[in-house]
Design an enzyme around this catalytic site. Structure first.
Site, PDB file in Angstrom:
ATOM      1  N   MET A 176       0.853  -1.056  -0.104  1.00 59.70           N
ATOM      2  CA  MET A 176      -0.058   0.120  -0.048  1.00 59.70           C
ATOM      3  C   MET A 176       0.718   1.281   0.047  1.00 59.70           C
ATOM      4  O   MET A 176       0.295   2.210   0.232  1.00 59.70           O
ATOM      5  CB  MET A 176      -1.012   0.106   1.212  1.00 59.70           C
ATOM      6  N   HIS A 195       9.199  -3.722   3.535  1.00 52.84           N
ATOM      7  CA  HIS A 195       8.890  -3.954   2.214  1.00 52.84           C
ATOM      8  C   HIS A 195      10.073  -4.213   1.460  1.00 52.84           C
ATOM      9  O   HIS A 195      10.117  -5.081   0.472  1.00 52.84           O
ATOM     10  CB  HIS A 195       8.291  -2.678   1.515  1.00 52.84           C
ATOM     11  N   GLN A 224     -10.512  -2.562   2.025  1.00 46.04           N
ATOM     12  CA  GLN A 224      -9.902  -3.480   3.189  1.00 46.04           C
ATOM     13  C   GLN A 224     -10.142  -2.358   4.521  1.00 46.04           C
ATOM     14  O   GLN A 224      -9.417  -2.776   5.548  1.00 46.04           O
ATOM     15  CB  GLN A 224      -8.644  -3.991   2.967  1.00 46.04           C
ATOM     16  N   GLN A 227       5.497 -11.496   7.457  1.00 40.75           N
ATOM     17  CA  GLN A 227       5.208 -12.133   8.584  1.00 40.75           C
ATOM     18  C   GLN A 227       4.330 -11.049   9.581  1.00 40.75           C
ATOM     19  O   GLN A 227       3.521 -11.433  10.427  1.00 40.75           O
ATOM     20  CB  GLN A 227       6.335 -12.835   9.252  1.00 40.75           C
ATOM     21  N   ASP A 255       2.155  -9.107   9.141  1.00 40.33           N
ATOM     22  CA  ASP A 255       0.570  -9.461   8.928  1.00 40.33           C
ATOM     23  C   ASP A 255       0.243 -10.825   9.083  1.00 40.33           C
ATOM     24  O   ASP A 255      -0.231 -11.265   7.845  1.00 40.33           O
ATOM     25  CB  ASP A 255       0.035  -8.481   7.938  1.00 40.33           C
ATOM     26  N   SER A 313       6.587  -0.381  10.280  1.00 40.30           N
ATOM     27  CA  SER A 313       5.193  -0.260   9.614  1.00 40.30           C
ATOM     28  C   SER A 313       4.838   1.034   8.989  1.00 40.30           C
ATOM     29  O   SER A 313       5.553   2.313   9.742  1.00 40.30           O
ATOM     30  CB  SER A 313       3.881  -0.349  10.584  1.00 40.30           C
ATOM     31  N   SER A 314       4.248   1.094   8.078  1.00 41.45           N
ATOM     32  CA  SER A 314       3.758   2.697   7.637  1.00 41.45           C
ATOM     33  C   SER A 314       3.131   3.595   8.631  1.00 41.45           C
ATOM     34  O   SER A 314       3.374   4.557   8.244  1.00 41.45           O
ATOM     35  CB  SER A 314       3.098   2.465   6.050  1.00 41.45           C
TER      36      SER A 314
END
Ligand code: AMP
Length: 296
Positions: A30, A37, A61, A148, A150, A185-186
């Site tokens: 995303m 990433h 989502q 992993q 998520d 995490s973003s």
């Protein structure tokens, strides 16, 4: 690195590669990319002849009160990270490209989508499964790489690919963390210095439980207690659960199989998730063999 925005252009770029027998890797994201990433892209680049990265903030989502409209974006930085990590194609579709007017067909995941995040984000995994199935059909990758971080998503996606006979191997890449343990995490961009310090209590607990497990602790209640102890740092804990890593059902007693210790917590208005997988056998075997399409 080619940058394409339409499905037709992406197919035109990939067709000759596929005809030459090239192995195509795919990393769906995303955007607002970071080294988590980057690890997925690097692994794809190492294992495949061409790597497609998609950046698509998938509206289906997100719940109505979630951060879809404010989801962070920085396309220039993302492009540089993709290039640096070895991506060959960057796919940047608009929402209307993926969900044209009249769109009405969804993938409904089953029981694996119900516990953990599924309980608090109704429809989330339906949106994830739908967009991932669509992206798999658009890209037709040989391998697809997921983090992993998520964990439930990896289990739901793998099940979906198997149930729908999609010819793709789902590869799970271990979570990349900051030096102090915080999972990249973003959404970490929402945290100021003080919130970030408090967010650390999530990984602190999980990593303490993992260290105890590696030291021989097998009791589920004790492992949960170790993960819970530092969590007073966060504002609220949505869930902290120990589940069977294959079927995501709550696990109690002495750990005799792969389990996942999973947390979702709020720091201010930022919702963060993290997990560790505790496995009597080597972790990679758990993430990528025992959860393979054949055995889930
Ligand atoms: P997102 O952009 O948040 O949808 O994430 C895209 C992919 O990157 C998903 O497969 C995530 O699980 C993965 N990912 C996100 N954060 C990390 C991390 N810290 N380590 C490894 N993979 C990650």
């Amino acid at each position: 690195m080619r940058v394409v925005r339409t499905i037709a252009d992406l197919r035109a770029v990939l067709r000759p590669l596929r005809e030459e027998g090239k192995r195509i890797g795919f990393v769906p994201t995303m955007g607002f990319l970071h080294e988590g990433h980057g690890a997925l892209i690097r692994q794809s680049a190492a294992r495949c002849d061409a790597t497609v990265v998609s950046i698509f903030v998938n509206p289906t989502q997100f719940g109505p009160s979630e951060d879809l409209a404010n989801y962070p974006r920085d396309l220039e930085r993302d492009q540089n990270l993709c290039l640096d990590a070895g991506a060959t194609v960057l796919f940047l579709p608009e929402v209307a490209e993926i969900y044209p007017t009249g769109f009405q067909t969804h993938i409904e995941p089953g029981r694996l989508a119900e516990p953990l995040c599924g309980r608090f984000r109704p429809g989330h995994f339906r949106g994830v499964a739908t967009v991932v199935a669509k992206l798999f059909n658009i890209v037709q990758p040989d391998l697809a790489f997921f983090g992993q971080k998520d964990f439930q998503q990896t289990v739901v996606v793998r099940r979906m690919a198997r149930d729908l006979n999609l010819p793709v191997d789902v590869v799970v890449v271990p979570t990349i963390r900051e030096a102090d343990g915080l999972a990249l995490s973003s959404r970490n961009t929402y945290l100021d210095e003080e919130a970030r310090r408090r967010a650390l209590s999530i990984s602190e607990g999980l990593l303490a439980a993992k260290a105890a497990f590696e030291g021989g602790e097998r009791n589920a209640a004790k492992l949960l207690e170790l993960a819970r102890a530092p969590l007073s740092g966060v504002d609220s804990v949505q869930y902290l659960e120990l589940v069977d890593a294959q079927n995501l059902e709550p696990f109690q007693g002495e750990v005799d199989r792969a389990v996942a210790l999973c947390v979702a917590a709020y720091v201010g208005s930022t919702r963060l998730i993290d997990n560790v997988v505790l496995a009597p056998s080597p972790l990679d075997a758990v993430l990528n063999v025992s959860l393979s399409p054949q055995s889930v």
